[in-house]
Motif scaffolding. Structure first.
Motif, mmCIF file in Angstrom:
data_model
loop_
_atom_site.group_PDB
_atom_site.id
_atom_site.type_symbol
_atom_site.label_atom_id
_atom_site.label_comp_id
_atom_site.label_asym_id
_atom_site.label_seq_id
_atom_site.Cartn_x
_atom_site.Cartn_y
_atom_site.Cartn_z
ATOM 1 N N THR A 9 0.828 -1.203 0.000
ATOM 2 C CA THR A 9 0.000 0.000 0.000
ATOM 3 C C THR A 9 0.868 1.262 0.000
ATOM 4 O O THR A 9 2.091 1.194 0.148
ATOM 5 C CB THR A 9 -0.885 0.028 1.250
ATOM 6 N N LEU A 10 0.197 2.393 -0.116
ATOM 7 C CA LEU A 10 0.909 3.665 0.029
ATOM 8 C C LEU A 10 1.528 3.778 1.419
ATOM 9 O O LEU A 10 2.598 4.354 1.585
ATOM 10 C CB LEU A 10 -0.046 4.838 -0.210
ATOM 11 N N GLY A 11 0.832 3.201 2.402
ATOM 12 C CA GLY A 11 1.387 3.198 3.752
ATOM 13 C C GLY A 11 2.678 2.396 3.819
ATOM 14 O O GLY A 11 3.650 2.805 4.468
ATOM 15 N N ASP A 12 2.711 1.251 3.129
ATOM 16 C CA ASP A 12 3.934 0.439 3.076
ATOM 17 C C ASP A 12 5.065 1.211 2.407
ATOM 18 O O ASP A 12 6.212 1.187 2.878
ATOM 19 C CB ASP A 12 3.680 -0.861 2.300
ATOM 20 N N LYS A 13 4.725 1.892 1.307
ATOM 21 C CA LYS A 13 5.752 2.671 0.616
ATOM 22 C C LYS A 13 6.274 3.782 1.514
ATOM 23 O O LYS A 13 7.487 4.015 1.585
ATOM 24 C CB LYS A 13 5.212 3.278 -0.683
ATOM 25 N N ALA A 14 5.372 4.465 2.221
ATOM 26 C CA ALA A 14 5.788 5.554 3.108
ATOM 27 C C ALA A 14 6.745 5.044 4.175
ATOM 28 O O ALA A 14 7.737 5.710 4.509
ATOM 29 C CB ALA A 14 4.566 6.210 3.743
ATOM 30 N N ARG A 15 6.482 3.848 4.711
ATOM 31 C CA ARG A 15 7.364 3.294 5.742
ATOM 32 C C ARG A 15 8.723 2.908 5.155
ATOM 33 O O ARG A 15 9.754 3.089 5.810
ATOM 34 C CB ARG A 15 6.683 2.103 6.417
ATOM 35 N N ARG A 16 8.724 2.377 3.939
ATOM 36 C CA ARG A 16 10.007 2.056 3.290
ATOM 37 C C ARG A 16 10.799 3.331 3.024
ATOM 38 O O ARG A 16 12.013 3.391 3.278
ATOM 39 C CB ARG A 16 9.778 1.301 1.977
ATOM 40 N N VAL A 17 10.124 4.337 2.476
ATOM 41 C CA VAL A 17 10.803 5.604 2.175
ATOM 42 C C VAL A 17 11.352 6.229 3.453
ATOM 43 O O VAL A 17 12.462 6.781 3.460
ATOM 44 C CB VAL A 17 9.847 6.580 1.448
ATOM 45 N N ALA A 18 10.606 6.108 4.550
ATOM 46 C CA ALA A 18 11.081 6.653 5.820
ATOM 47 C C ALA A 18 12.369 5.956 6.252
ATOM 48 O O ALA A 18 13.312 6.598 6.733
ATOM 49 C CB ALA A 18 10.005 6.500 6.892
ATOM 50 N N ALA A 19 12.427 4.630 6.089
ATOM 51 C CA ALA A 19 13.631 3.881 6.467
ATOM 52 C C ALA A 19 14.808 4.247 5.578
ATOM 53 O O ALA A 19 15.945 4.419 6.050
ATOM 54 C CB ALA A 19 13.355 2.379 6.391
ATOM 55 N N ILE A 20 14.545 4.376 4.277
ATOM 56 C CA ILE A 20 15.609 4.751 3.338
ATOM 57 C C ILE A 20 16.087 6.173 3.628
ATOM 58 O O ILE A 20 17.288 6.459 3.625
ATOM 59 C CB ILE A 20 15.110 4.634 1.876
ATOM 60 N N ALA A 21 15.135 7.070 3.890
ATOM 61 C CA ALA A 21 15.481 8.468 4.185
ATOM 62 C C ALA A 21 16.316 8.561 5.455
ATOM 63 O O ALA A 21 17.278 9.339 5.526
ATOM 64 C CB ALA A 21 14.212 9.305 4.318
ATOM 65 N N ALA A 22 15.963 7.770 6.474
ATOM 66 C CA ALA A 22 16.731 7.787 7.725
ATOM 67 C C ALA A 22 18.166 7.318 7.473
ATOM 68 O O ALA A 22 19.122 7.884 8.020
ATOM 69 C CB ALA A 22 16.053 6.895 8.759
ATOM 70 N N ASN A 23 18.313 6.297 6.639
ATOM 71 C CA ASN A 23 19.634 5.768 6.304
ATOM 72 C C ASN A 23 20.477 6.821 5.575
ATOM 73 O O ASN A 23 21.658 7.032 5.890
ATOM 74 C CB ASN A 23 19.475 4.521 5.430
ATOM 75 N N ILE A 24 19.863 7.515 4.606
ATOM 76 C CA ILE A 24 20.573 8.541 3.838
ATOM 77 C C ILE A 24 20.908 9.736 4.721
ATOM 78 O O ILE A 24 22.033 10.267 4.678
ATOM 79 C CB ILE A 24 19.724 8.986 2.625
#
Length: 342
Positions: A9-24
């Protein structure tokens, strides 16, 4: 709300993007909490009536909603800038959070669609992956962000909810972005030779900003009088090492030198190595290549006076080791054997 079949879902994507953003953000020394919050809210406006009616307002409305709801200014700004650049020549994210969120969103999109096996073919690119990759290139290079892109891609791929992901998927994504990197530089400089890009691409730099610095150094090197001779010498060395079919000596043994020319080259290599390695460590590739240009005379003399493939096994392997050391010094910056100096 389904984001993409197979990617949740969009919610799943938002959580993935949040994890990637935190890493970057962590890698770049940015505010992790702010970009994580922005990522969590970044797609909320997609379900509103106004964005449904006017899709071009995605991100813009999200920023207004975030500000009206009392979110921090840098969070609202990052939400506004997440889609930049939208097209070739468009403005880039100006804020630190916007840069990180824009990178994370694109990396998730690339990793997810590649994991599904739906990479672009021919002129078909329904997910806009070429545009996403070019956006990554522009943000990293024009924004002067020193990020290990290979590591960021590997992390994004690992988060995708796809079973049995193809082996080497992260390398495929890196290669895809690298092709956009070529286009970026060739569009900026139509006279840029493919061989010049190949010389730097052979190094597979982890950072695109580092790639840009290496490319600038190689272009400067091509303007030197010594470039043609040294490029030809590196090409000759590469062929000798490949065709020899044997391992060179583990280290260079100066006691095995028989010719003055090989002693001179060895001494020149030691001086050059001591000089350029600190430059390479500081990413001062232009000055490093300029210093290596001083090797032209001893290299030319070596090939004039020395028979590399002699019958004496120990002497031959020692000479191969000497040439290998010379080639390594250049390879630490770029594969100049690929350069066209005509």
């Amino acid at each position: 709300v389904v984001y993409q079949q197979g990617l949740g879902t969009l919610g799943d994507k938002a959580r993935r993007v949040a994890a990637i953003a935190a890493n970057i953000a962590s890698a770049l020394g940015r505010d992790v909490a702010a970009v994580t919050r922005a990522a969590a809210l970044a797609k909320c406006d997609l379900v509103t009536g106004i964005v449904g009616e006017f899709p071009e307002l995605q991100g813009t409305m999200g920023a207004y909603y975030a500000a009206a709801d009392g979110e921090a200014g840098d969070v609202a700004t990052a939400i506004r800038e997440q889609y930049l650049p939208r097209y070739a020549g468009d403005a880039l994210p100006a804020s630190a959070g916007g840069q990180v969120l824009a990178l994370a969103d694109r990396l998730d999109t690339l990793a997810g669609v590649f994991a599904l096996g739906k990479r672009p073919s021919g002129n078909r690119d329904p997910f806009g992956l070429r545009r996403a990759a070019l956006g990554i290139v522009r943000i990293l290079i024009e924004g002067e962000l020193e990020l290990n892109l290979k590591s960021a891609i590997e992390h994004a791929v690992s988060l995708q909810p796809v079973d049995d992901k193809a082996a080497g998927l992260d390398a495929d994504v890196y290669h895809f972005v690298s092709e956009r990197l070529r286009r970026f530089f060739q569009d900026r400089d139509p006279g840029l030779a493919t061989e010049t890009l190949d010389a730097v691409m052979a190094r597979q730099p982890e950072s695109l900003l580092d790639f840009a610095h290496r490319l600038a150094a190689v272009q400067d090197f091509l303007g030197l009088d010594e470039a043609e001779s040294l490029a030809a010498a590196n090409k000759r060395i590469a062929n000798i090492l490949k065709k020899s079919g044997e391992k060179s000596a583990a280290s260079i043994d100066a006691s095995l030198f028989e010719e003055t020319a090989e002693r001179e080259l060895y001494a020149a290599l030691e001086r050059a190595g001591n000089m350029v390695r600190p430059m390479i460590a500081e990413h001062d590739y232009t000055e490093a290549l300029r210093s290596l240009a001083d090797l032209r005379v001893p290299v030319d003399r070596f090939f004039d006076d020395v028979m590399v493939m002699t019958d004496d096994d120990a002497v031959r392997r020692n000479r191969l080791a000497l040439l290998g050391e010379l080639r390594t010094l250049f390879l630490d910056i770029a594969d100049v054997s690929r350069l066209s100096t005509a």
